[in-house]
Write an enzyme that holds these catalytic residues in place. Structure first.
Site, PDB file in Angstrom:
ATOM      1  N   ASN A  10       0.882  -1.201   0.122  1.00 41.70           N
ATOM      2  CA  ASN A  10       0.114  -0.063   0.020  1.00 41.70           C
ATOM      3  C   ASN A  10       0.913   1.199   0.102  1.00 41.70           C
ATOM      4  OD1 ASN A  10      -1.684   2.020   0.556  1.00 41.70           O
ATOM      5  ND2 ASN A  10      -2.726   1.331   2.293  1.00 41.70           N
ATOM      6  N   ARG A  89      -2.608  -2.032  -3.432  1.00 43.40           N
ATOM      7  CA  ARG A  89      -3.690  -1.149  -3.277  1.00 43.40           C
ATOM      8  C   ARG A  89      -3.692   0.040  -4.254  1.00 43.40           C
ATOM      9  NH1 ARG A  89      -4.701   3.619   0.895  1.00 43.40           N
ATOM     10  NH2 ARG A  89      -7.204   3.881   0.842  1.00 43.40           N
ATOM     11  N   HIS A 178     -12.699   3.667   0.404  1.00 45.23           N
ATOM     12  CA  HIS A 178     -12.458   2.700   1.371  1.00 45.23           C
ATOM     13  C   HIS A 178     -13.344   1.305   0.799  1.00 45.23           C
ATOM     14  CE1 HIS A 178     -12.387   6.114   4.393  1.00 45.23           C
ATOM     15  NE2 HIS A 178     -11.005   5.597   4.048  1.00 45.23           N
ATOM     16  N   ARG A 239      -9.687  16.260   7.180  1.00 46.86           N
ATOM     17  CA  ARG A 239     -10.376  17.034   6.198  1.00 46.86           C
ATOM     18  C   ARG A 239     -12.019  17.374   6.749  1.00 46.86           C
ATOM     19  NH1 ARG A 239      -9.866  11.173   3.366  1.00 46.86           N
ATOM     20  NH2 ARG A 239      -7.649  11.016   3.603  1.00 46.86           N
ATOM     21  N   GLU A 383      -8.384  -5.008   5.379  1.00 48.27           N
ATOM     22  CA  GLU A 383      -8.388  -4.484   4.032  1.00 48.27           C
ATOM     23  C   GLU A 383      -7.373  -5.276   3.287  1.00 48.27           C
ATOM     24  OE1 GLU A 383      -9.205  -0.130   3.177  1.00 48.27           O
ATOM     25  OE2 GLU A 383      -8.331  -0.273   5.125  1.00 48.27           O
TER      26      GLU A 383
END
Length: 398
Positions: A10, A89, A178, A239, A383
């Site tokens: 990733n 990923r 996600h 964010r 994940e």
């Protein structure tokens, strides 16, 4: 025993998270993080056989050097002969990819074309792919996309109310992210709770430094809170989530911000950090709120209110709600966030069991509602497992 290990990569702009996963047992044989890449003090932290170790890199060393050192480590630990694939990923697959794929020159070109939609993510993902292709030339390389799970959304859910030509000519639409996490926890919910996949209404809340909510009907994503980029939707660690687009013009025209400064403000200086003026770490904010810090408490209240409002909104595309899933670092560990959110969803029939909620922390799976309530459950995400199994399946098909 046949080879059964998959290397999962990733790759971020200045980091590289990695793991070697045994697809038979699901265990992480090796895991770690290369961080501060291309900076003054890059290093690799890893865990093997229960012990944590650190490899110091030279100033300025970037992804290729980190992967070279990772290859050396893998060979030193005699793990290389068990590898059957490398799974990557990739954050943004646009409309090109609805599922994981073996990486070919054509796939790389498509990822490059989509980079305009994810300039902070896809170029970094490509760095990891290119470095891994050099280091593991004999192994199949597989791309697993964050956006793929959401490609089942209908135009009513993914289109913005902008001139249609912007979608047709430039791909401006809602994609969602996600996806591997939402897919994993929803499939786990079907297994654990005995849900009928073809007759299920699930809302999945992935809560960490990045946060998103997805409405999953009969196993398919029908709506999600993130959009063209991971900035849309919920309030997050740094964010802003949803804001009036007119704020952009106000910041530029009235306060003389540059577009780059606006982007920095919305992505790195807002959210929990912006409201609390303390931290983007939910644990720090919860501790401060408990000690009477008013802005920390306000940050938590806004976070939970907006999350509860989004969950409730997704009862519309689902036609109701059977199961609510909490996952991600905050979702799995903050009993306080879960309590505050569920308490605002009583009109949907949700009733919290306080003891069960307190018990479901630190990686513990558990139902947190009473027996006469629609189910709210904590399911730790994985994940890396999704990436590993997809990579192994695709590698063994060819």
């Amino acid at each position: 025993m046949s080879s059964s290990h998959v290397l999962v990569l990733n790759c971020g702009s200045s980091s590289l998270k990695f793991a070697i996963i045994d697809i038979h047992s699901g265990s992480e044989v090796l895991s770690g993080l290369a961080e501060c890449l291309a900076e003054q003090q890059p290093l690799i932290k890893y865990k093997y056989d229960g012990e944590k170790q650190t490899i110091t890199l030279s100033a300025g060393d970037a992804h290729q050097v980190a992967i070279t050192r990772l290859v050396e480590l893998v060979k030193h630990l005699n793990l290389d002969k068990q590898l059957i694939a490398v799974g990557h990923r990739v954050v943004h697959g646009g409309e090109h990819f609805t599922h994981s794929v073996r990486i070919t020159p054509e796939v790389i070109e498509a990822i490059k074309q989509t980079s305009a939609l994810a300039p902070l993510h896809n170029p970094a993902n490509l760095l990891g792919i290119e470095a891994a292709q050099t280091a593991f030339a004999a192994l199949p390389q597989v791309a697993v996309f964050d956006t793929a799970f959401h490609q089942s959304m209908e135009p009513t859910a993914f289109l913005y109310a902008l001139p249609y030509s912007l979608y047709k000519e430039h791909g401006i639409r809602r994609y969602g992210f996600h996806g591997t996490s939402h897919y994993y926890v929803s499939t786990q919910a079907h297994k654990i709770l005995g849900l009928d996949k073809d007759n299920s209404r699930i809302v999945s809340a992935h809560l960490g430094n990045g946060c998103s909510v997805t409405a999953i009907k009969n196993g398919l994503s029908v709506d999600t809170s993130m959009g063209l980029t991971p900035l849309e939707g919920l309030m997050m660690g740094t964010r802003s989530g949803d804001i009036d687009p007119g704020i952009f013009a106000f910041l530029v025209n009235q306060l003389k911000y540059s577009p780059t400064q606006v982007d920095l403000l919305l992505n790195k200086q807002s959210g929990l950090l912006g409201i609390s003026e303390l931290s983007n770490d939910c644990r720090t904010i919860e501790e401060a709120a408990a000690q009477g810090h008013e802005q920390a408490q306000l940050a938590l209240d806004i976070f939970c209110y907006r999350l509860a409002k989004q969950i409730a909104a997704f009862a519309v595309p689902l036609g109701g709600l059977d199961t609510l899933i909490f996952t991600g670092g905050i979702g799995e560990n903050s009993d306080e966030i879960r309590r505050k959110v569920v308490s605002q969803l009583g009109f949907l029939g949700l009733t919290l069991d306080n003891e069960k909620n307190l018990a479901a922390r630190f990686g513990q799976l558990g139902i947190i509602t009473t027996t006469n309530s629609p189910c709210a459950v904590v399911i730790p995400t994985n994940e890396e497992w999704v990436i590993a199994t997809d990579a192994a399946t695709i590698a063994q098909e060819q």
